[in-house]
Design an enzyme around this catalytic site. Structure first.
Site, PDB file in Angstrom:
ATOM      1  N   LYS A 129     -11.627  29.693  -0.931  1.00 38.71           N
ATOM      2  CA  LYS A 129     -11.139  29.480  -2.297  1.00 38.71           C
ATOM      3  C   LYS A 129      -9.805  30.189  -2.424  1.00 38.71           C
ATOM      4  O   LYS A 129      -9.546  31.167  -1.721  1.00 38.71           O
ATOM      5  CB  LYS A 129     -12.129  30.078  -3.311  1.00 38.71           C
ATOM      6  CG  LYS A 129     -12.082  29.403  -4.665  1.00 38.71           C
ATOM      7  CD  LYS A 129     -12.854  28.098  -4.660  1.00 38.71           C
ATOM      8  CE  LYS A 129     -12.725  27.338  -5.946  1.00 38.71           C
ATOM      9  NZ  LYS A 129     -13.579  26.151  -5.996  1.00 38.71           N
ATOM     10  N   GLY A 243     -15.288  15.798 -19.514  1.00 37.90           N
ATOM     11  CA  GLY A 243     -14.051  15.814 -18.723  1.00 37.90           C
ATOM     12  C   GLY A 243     -14.224  14.907 -17.523  1.00 37.90           C
ATOM     13  O   GLY A 243     -14.935  13.900 -17.576  1.00 37.90           O
TER      14      GLY A 243
HETATM   15  P1  NAD Z   1     -12.654  19.199 -17.079  1.00 35.35           P
HETATM   16  O1  NAD Z   1     -11.721  20.268 -17.488  1.00 35.35           O
HETATM   17  O2  NAD Z   1     -12.136  17.855 -16.706  1.00 35.35           O
HETATM   18  O3  NAD Z   1     -13.737  18.956 -18.274  1.00 35.35           O
HETATM   19  C1  NAD Z   1     -14.434  19.992 -18.903  1.00 35.35           C
HETATM   20  C2  NAD Z   1     -15.108  19.425 -20.161  1.00 35.35           C
HETATM   21  O4  NAD Z   1     -15.887  20.460 -20.752  1.00 35.35           O
HETATM   22  C3  NAD Z   1     -14.123  18.971 -21.242  1.00 35.35           C
HETATM   23  O5  NAD Z   1     -14.665  17.853 -21.929  1.00 35.35           O
HETATM   24  C4  NAD Z   1     -14.083  20.162 -22.203  1.00 35.35           C
HETATM   25  O6  NAD Z   1     -13.722  19.796 -23.530  1.00 35.35           O
HETATM   26  C5  NAD Z   1     -15.533  20.605 -22.133  1.00 35.35           C
HETATM   27  N1  NAD Z   1     -15.736  21.963 -22.567  1.00 35.35           N
HETATM   28  C6  NAD Z   1     -14.956  23.048 -22.322  1.00 35.35           C
HETATM   29  N2  NAD Z   1     -15.488  24.125 -22.941  1.00 35.35           N
HETATM   30  C7  NAD Z   1     -16.628  23.699 -23.541  1.00 35.35           C
HETATM   31  C8  NAD Z   1     -17.605  24.330 -24.326  1.00 35.35           C
HETATM   32  N3  NAD Z   1     -17.521  25.642 -24.625  1.00 35.35           N
HETATM   33  N4  NAD Z   1     -18.647  23.604 -24.790  1.00 35.35           N
HETATM   34  C9  NAD Z   1     -18.732  22.285 -24.495  1.00 35.35           C
HETATM   35  N5  NAD Z   1     -17.825  21.618 -23.767  1.00 35.35           N
HETATM   36  C10 NAD Z   1     -16.802  22.336 -23.306  1.00 35.35           C
HETATM   37  O7  NAD Z   1     -13.540  19.829 -15.906  1.00 35.35           O
HETATM   38  P2  NAD Z   1     -14.414  19.061 -14.816  1.00 35.35           P
HETATM   39  O8  NAD Z   1     -13.609  18.872 -13.593  1.00 35.35           O
HETATM   40  O9  NAD Z   1     -15.097  17.902 -15.450  1.00 35.35           O
HETATM   41  O10 NAD Z   1     -15.480  20.208 -14.459  1.00 35.35           O
HETATM   42  C11 NAD Z   1     -16.625  20.429 -15.283  1.00 35.35           C
HETATM   43  C12 NAD Z   1     -17.583  21.349 -14.538  1.00 35.35           C
HETATM   44  O11 NAD Z   1     -17.943  20.737 -13.292  1.00 35.35           O
HETATM   45  C13 NAD Z   1     -17.013  22.724 -14.184  1.00 35.35           C
HETATM   46  O12 NAD Z   1     -18.062  23.669 -14.233  1.00 35.35           O
HETATM   47  C14 NAD Z   1     -16.552  22.546 -12.748  1.00 35.35           C
HETATM   48  O13 NAD Z   1     -16.495  23.777 -12.043  1.00 35.35           O
HETATM   49  C15 NAD Z   1     -17.659  21.652 -12.230  1.00 35.35           C
HETATM   50  N6  NAD Z   1     -17.291  20.916 -11.009  1.00 35.35           N
HETATM   51  C16 NAD Z   1     -16.268  20.020 -11.014  1.00 35.35           C
HETATM   52  C17 NAD Z   1     -15.976  19.309  -9.856  1.00 35.35           C
HETATM   53  C18 NAD Z   1     -14.904  18.262  -9.832  1.00 35.35           C
HETATM   54  O14 NAD Z   1     -14.837  17.508  -8.841  1.00 35.35           O
HETATM   55  N7  NAD Z   1     -14.098  18.105 -10.871  1.00 35.35           N
HETATM   56  C19 NAD Z   1     -16.688  19.555  -8.669  1.00 35.35           C
HETATM   57  C20 NAD Z   1     -17.734  20.492  -8.694  1.00 35.35           C
HETATM   58  C21 NAD Z   1     -18.029  21.159  -9.884  1.00 35.35           C
END
Ligand code: NAD
Length: 439
Positions: A129, A243
């Protein structure tokens, strides 16, 4: 703080969950929690103490300063990190975050979790990371490009297709990967697209990378539903976060299985409809207004109430620590599919285990993203690209196998799913370390 930590480390009979609760009260850092999780798995596995000690620390860390010429003519120095937690099973793999609150211990914890994630998915990679302490929202496009190129100049000698392959994470994206790739290839004097994944497709990105995390999660939900005799067609789901991951989860749950998604939310609040929310309708509303709440024909619901809905499947897809001792008793879902990283605290895990809720733990449920990143590296190495259909079919195979390896471990050792996922992962990493003769 260190004394509490030292006491925990040298008293193996103190259970991990008690340890973590102590840590939570003490507000200890994520790396201490990651180590405590490993400690519990080591205890159940009866892991050799020398191996345990080796696996508790990152193999390699880089700390460096990145001087960046700012638009106003000044030079600002940023702090950067890259942690290669383990390369026993293959090159290190993991994203780079740009965040004002980045710390070395967050990067260490995330690199440990990447190690277990690649192992549970059984892809031939280790865990890494990276991070930079910066606030990208306050930086211009030019400043971000110079920071991204500067980061790569600092680590170019230590990354590569066969060494360590970074990817996007919080506040980094395909454009930033493209700048880093170009800087690396300029320094090295050759093309090597697999040094970085999550690239734009014209530079060697993989088909299917966008929906990969959510799609991988869907395959694990399908397998869990079979075990629990839940018919997904018409089953209900609630999704927190809309998201990248949450919105694809809504789309795919509806299109692949006919799941009725009754509630979704973002950081501004949630919406509910007992008849189900149509993905296209909700995403058009989001595109027009920039927010999930106030979608016509729906009822408002808070993020907390969404989690407690009486649904078959709950999908946390936002941020960490959403399912805690405060609300765990009120959770009614039969399956919790953790697409977010770290949505559940150890206290809530105790409650879910007692209530018999089937939790698909985060580093299994959301491993689809890194799995398709691995496919991207394979395609880059061969300079031969797959169709999205091929990517998805291979992803299904990997995720289904990973799910069943973890499920079998829950049965063999009579342990909770999260512990089982650790057992599978730690066993695989330890085996590679042993075969290499390191410990
Ligand atoms: P993103 O930033 O695209 O979306 C995050 C979403 O969560 C948004 O809709 C935001 O408004 C919402 N959000 C933020 N704070 C919030 C709260 N307090 N209450 C409710 N909703 C809230 O992020 P993402 O890429 O979709 O990632 C989401 C999760 O998935 C994270 O925990 C990330 O670590 C995990 N993740 C993502 C990936 C990937 O490929 N993008 C891979 C593994 C894990």
């Amino acid at each position: 703080m260190h004394n509490v930590y030292a006491l925990f480390c040298f008293c193996p009979n103190i259970s991990y969950r008690i340890g973590v609760k102590l840590f939570m009260k003490e507000n200890l850092n994520p790396f201490a929690i990651a180590q405590a999780q490993l400690d519990e798995a080591a205890e159940v596995l009866g892991l050799d103490p020398d191996m345990h000690a080796f696996l508790r620390q990152p193999q390699r860390e880089f700390h460096f300063t990145i001087p960046v010429k700012m638009d106003d003519g000044t030079t600002k120095t940023f702090q950067g990190f890259r942690v290669q937690y383990s390369d026993a099973r293959g090159p290190a793999k993991g994203g780079i975050r740009f965040h004002p609150d980045e710390t070395i211990d967050t990067v260490r914890a995330l690199s440990a979790w990447m190690t277990w994630k690649t192992a549970v998915a059984d892809i031939p990679l280790g865990g890494g990371k990276g991070g930079v302490i910066c606030n990208p929202r306050e930086m211009s496009v030019g400043e971000l490009e110079r920071l991204s190129r500067g980061y790569m100049r600092c680590i170019a000698r230590y990354v590569g297709l066969f060494q360590d392959s970074p990817a996007p994470d919080v506040n980094t994206n395909p454009q930033i990967m493209a700048w880093m790739l170009d800087e690396y290839e300029t320094i090295m004097g050759h093309r090597e697209p697999g040094v970085i994944t999550g690239k734009p497709q014209p530079l060697g990105g993989s088909a299917g990378r966008g929906p990969a995390t959510a799609l991988g999660g869907m395959f694990t939900i399908r397998e869990a539903a079979k075990l629990l005799n839940i018919n997904l067609n018409g089953a209900t789901a609630a999704i927190q976060g809309f998201g990248n991951v949450g919105s694809f989860a809504h789309k795919l749950a509806q299109e692949m299985f006919g799941i009725k998604v009754v509630a979704v939310s973002d950081e501004f609040g949630g919406i509910y409809s007992a008849d189900g929310l149509d993905y296209n309708f909700v995403s058009n509303h989001l595109a027009q207004t920039g927010k999930i709440p106030n979608c016509p024909g729906t009822e408002p619901i808070s993020n907390q109430d969404l989690l407690e809905l009486n649904v078959d499947i709950l999908i946390p897809a936002a941020i960490e620590n959403q399912l805690t001792s405060v609300n765990a008793d009120n959770i009614k879902a039969r399956i919790i599919a953790e697409l977010a990283n770290g949505p559940t605290t150890p206290e809530a895990d105790d409650v879910f285990e007692r209530k018999g809720i089937y939790v698909i733990p985060d580093f299994l449920c959301n491993a689809g993203g890194v799995t398709v990143s691995y496919f991207e590296m394979v395609q880059n190495a061969y300079q031969f690209y797959w169709t999205e259909e091929m990517v998805n079919q291979r992803l299904d195979e990997k995720m289904t196998n990973a799910f069943h390896a973890v499920h079998k471990m829950t049965q063999d050792k009579n342990v909770y799913t999260r512990v089982a996922a650790y057992l599978v992962a730690v066993n695989r990493v330890a085996e590679a370390v042993r075969l290499r003769g390191w410990v």
